[in-house]
Design a protein around this motif. Structure first.
Motif, PDB file in Angstrom:
ATOM      1  N   PRO A 160      54.592  48.100  34.144  1.00 45.31           N
ATOM      2  CA  PRO A 160      53.516  48.459  33.476  1.00 45.31           C
ATOM      3  C   PRO A 160      52.302  47.848  33.376  1.00 45.31           C
ATOM      4  CG  PRO A 160      55.707  48.215  32.531  1.00 45.31           C
ATOM      5  CD  PRO A 160      55.760  47.762  33.770  1.00 45.31           C
ATOM      6  N   TRP A 161      52.570  46.380  33.858  1.00 44.76           N
ATOM      7  CA  TRP A 161      51.145  45.550  34.275  1.00 44.76           C
ATOM      8  C   TRP A 161      51.593  45.182  35.849  1.00 44.76           C
ATOM      9  CZ3 TRP A 161      47.694  46.449  31.378  1.00 44.76           C
ATOM     10  CH2 TRP A 161      47.802  46.594  30.176  1.00 44.76           C
ATOM     11  N   GLN A 162      50.941  45.379  36.637  1.00 43.96           N
ATOM     12  CA  GLN A 162      50.858  45.003  37.929  1.00 43.96           C
ATOM     13  C   GLN A 162      50.626  43.642  38.151  1.00 43.96           C
ATOM     14  OE1 GLN A 162      48.758  48.515  39.792  1.00 43.96           O
ATOM     15  NE2 GLN A 162      50.620  49.219  40.687  1.00 43.96           N
ATOM     16  N   VAL A 163      49.398  43.288  37.564  1.00 44.45           N
ATOM     17  CA  VAL A 163      48.657  42.099  37.534  1.00 44.45           C
ATOM     18  C   VAL A 163      48.432  41.493  36.235  1.00 44.45           C
ATOM     19  CG1 VAL A 163      46.673  40.802  38.637  1.00 44.45           C
ATOM     20  CG2 VAL A 163      47.566  43.011  39.705  1.00 44.45           C
ATOM     21  N   VAL A 164      48.588  40.122  36.030  1.00 43.16           N
ATOM     22  CA  VAL A 164      48.347  39.436  35.096  1.00 43.16           C
ATOM     23  C   VAL A 164      47.395  38.281  35.390  1.00 43.16           C
ATOM     24  CG1 VAL A 164      50.524  37.968  34.701  1.00 43.16           C
ATOM     25  CG2 VAL A 164      48.998  38.293  32.756  1.00 43.16           C
ATOM     26  N   ILE A 165      46.144  38.266  34.743  1.00 39.99           N
ATOM     27  CA  ILE A 165      45.249  37.233  34.971  1.00 39.99           C
ATOM     28  C   ILE A 165      45.351  35.878  33.893  1.00 39.99           C
ATOM     29  CG2 ILE A 165      42.750  36.484  35.384  1.00 39.99           C
ATOM     30  CD1 ILE A 165      42.517  39.365  35.854  1.00 39.99           C
TER      31      ILE A 165
END
Length: 477
Positions: free
Chosen positions: A286-291
């Motif tokens: 669902p989220w490929q990247v989290v910052i």
RNA sequence: CGGGGCGUAGCGCAGUUUGGUAGCGCGUACGGUUCGGGACCGUAAGGUCGGAGGUUCGAAUCCUCUCGCCCCGACCA
């Protein structure tokens, strides 16, 4: 959360799994025994699975429709082996609107019968064939022993149902769909699977042939992750699904059905997850990247968040989220998103802002080993490349694990120890008696007879009789 | 459905043996100090002890029944 750490995967795989599903907020227990609530994060994963499969179905000429939840009980009874297979696990509605129903309604355990009824009405001529319909829905099977995602009373899936003019076309469809499942598992979920035929004992109730994709979980057990059934003319005869061929002769159709369920989420969890939590394949996450922004003072916060938002904007082509939560330390956020399996984390702190860099941290490589400093310039390209690498390395790792836990035992004693820790790849004479004895003595079932067979012949691992086919045996979920 | 284990605050648990006014940790809310790998101090909120019956002056604790969850078997996507 009370415990910060999950139970260890190697010490108690089952507890690890149960805790992880809850802690990652994929699902929750429902007030009804054996049912589950799929939470937004779990459903988002399912939606990505749906998209990947649905696109493949559409590309091969299938269309979606929706058939009723309730099936007249008499429908289920029309196909002999179907009713025998399903009657123990049916939920039956006997009352409606305060009145006892004349005929009880079965809550669909699968829709072959009610779709067969419709197909009989819709199909008249060879010109109406093939009929290629899929539906995304929920079904109910009254299971005794349940586990989140793997086996619940109600589960979510897709079921495709097709009708064809010839046996050859139906067989081709059945094989096409199991190959679509294989392609999905391998290329979207990074889950290596073995494509094979089920034995007569393991076949779908009412099928002539069942094909399966079998995957090995992190504890060495097998999980049937998708199936495709060649139903022959069994349902066509039970429901009078017939067509006039080019010569004006009335013929029974040949039908197929195939499905993948939310169980597949269980496969993703058990194949890729580790002691830190979930690890999701980038293509389905669902989220490929989290910052995660890192700052102390207000000035740092301002510059860091500005940089973080800039990076987020540059990554618009990815599914990316920026964790702006106040009051949680960066370390907490790292662990939190690792629990949820986000494949790639970007850390941005004051030092990065000063240097014009960001930190990429790969979920599949915990700690310092998975971290790298990359320039902000061209970050989107680095992210794309890293996500691809993660996708591939997850597959390679799972495949290497499966191979390390797959044995070609020399004798039955070795076979018995092989199925204690993984798959046994053995010749089988084809008799149901040997299959049954193996199951009783070792708890291992015949998972499938792979379509790809080695050249040559051997001797049945159980009875020693000459055998032409080699099969996978394993304990299974 | 058979065998075993467990149900006490949102979560994890102690208290049950030997009945006597329900506790700890985490989390949550608020205030402050923190923030590059699960921060800390203070204050506060939060529980008909899974449910129903029974024994008793008195039950989380003893008895009966029941529901649910987990593990192991038989059945399954």
């Amino acid at each position: 959360m009370a415990e910060q750490k999950l139970p260890s995967r190697s010490e108690d795989f089952s507890e690890w799994y149960n805790n992880l599903v809850l802690r990652a907020e994929l699902a929750d227990y429902a007030p009804v025994r054996g049912c589950m609530i799929v939470r937004p994060y779990g459903w988002a994963l399912w939606e990505n699975i749906q998209k990947a499969l649905d696109g493949r179905f559409k590309a091969t000429g299938h269309v979606n429709a929706q058939f009723p939840l309730f099936i007249p009980q008499s429908f289920i009874e029309k196909e002999k082996s179907h009713v025998e297979g399903f009657s123990p696990e049916l939920a039956v509605v006997t009352h409606g609107g305060g009145e006892k129903l004349e005929e009880p309604l079965v809550v669909r355990p699968t829709s072959e019968t009610i779709i067969g009824h419709s197909y009989a009405r819709w199909i008249q001529s060879y010109r109406d064939l093939p009929l290629l319909i899929n539906q995304w829905n929920n079904v109910v099977r009254w299971e005794l022993r349940t586990k989140l995602f793997l086996r619940t009373l109600e589960f979510f899936w897709q079921e495709g149902h097709t009708a064809h003019a010839t046996a050859e076309e139906a067989e081709a469809e059945t094989l096409q769909m199991i190959d679509i499942y294989r392609d999905f598992a391998v290329n979207e979920a990074a889950v290596p699977v073995i494509v094979g035929r089920k034995s007569a004992g393991e076949r779908f109730a009412g099928a002539n042939e069942t094909y399966t994709i079998e995957a090995m979980m992190g504890d060495g057990k097998a999980l049937q992750s998708g199936t495709s059934h060649n139903l022959g003319q069994n349902f066509a005869k039970a429901f009078e699904i017939r067509y006039l061929d080019k010569n004006g002769v009335l013929q029974h159709c040949w039908t197929t059905s195939w499905g993948v369920s939310t169980r597949f989420i269980g496969a993703i969890i058990m194949v890729h997850g580790d002691d830190q939590g979930l690890i999701l394949p980038p293509r389905l996450a669902p989220w490929q990247v989290v910052i995660v922004p890192i700052y102390k003072s207000d000035e740092e916060k301002a510059s860091v968040l500005e940089a973080a938002r800039g990076v987020r904007a540059e990554l618009a082509g990815f599914r990316v989220t920026l964790d702006e939560r106040e009051g949680s330390s960066p370390g907490f956020k790292f662990n939190d998103w690792e629990m949820r399996g986000v494949p790639l984390r970007i850390e941005i702190g004051p030092k990065d802002v000063a240097k014009g860099t960001v930190v990429l941290a790969r979920r599949d490589r915990p700690g310092r080993e998975g971290k790298s400093f990359v320039p902000r310039e061209g970050v989107a390209e680095a992210v794309g490349r890293t996500l691809d690498e993660i996708q591939h390395s997850l597959y390679e790792r799972a495949l290497a694990f499966r191979e390390s836990r797959t044995a070609d035992p020399a004798d039955y004693a070795a076979f018995k120890s092989a199925v204690e820790q993984g798959f046994a790849w053995s010749y089988w004479c084809g008799s149901a008696e040997c299959e049954k004895s193996i199951k009783e003595e070792t708890k291992a079932t015949l998972r499938c007879v792979p379509l790809d067979q080695p050249a040559g012949e051997g001797r049945c691992i159980y009875c020693g009789a000459p055998a032409r086919e080699k099969a996978y045996f394993a304990k299974a979920y």
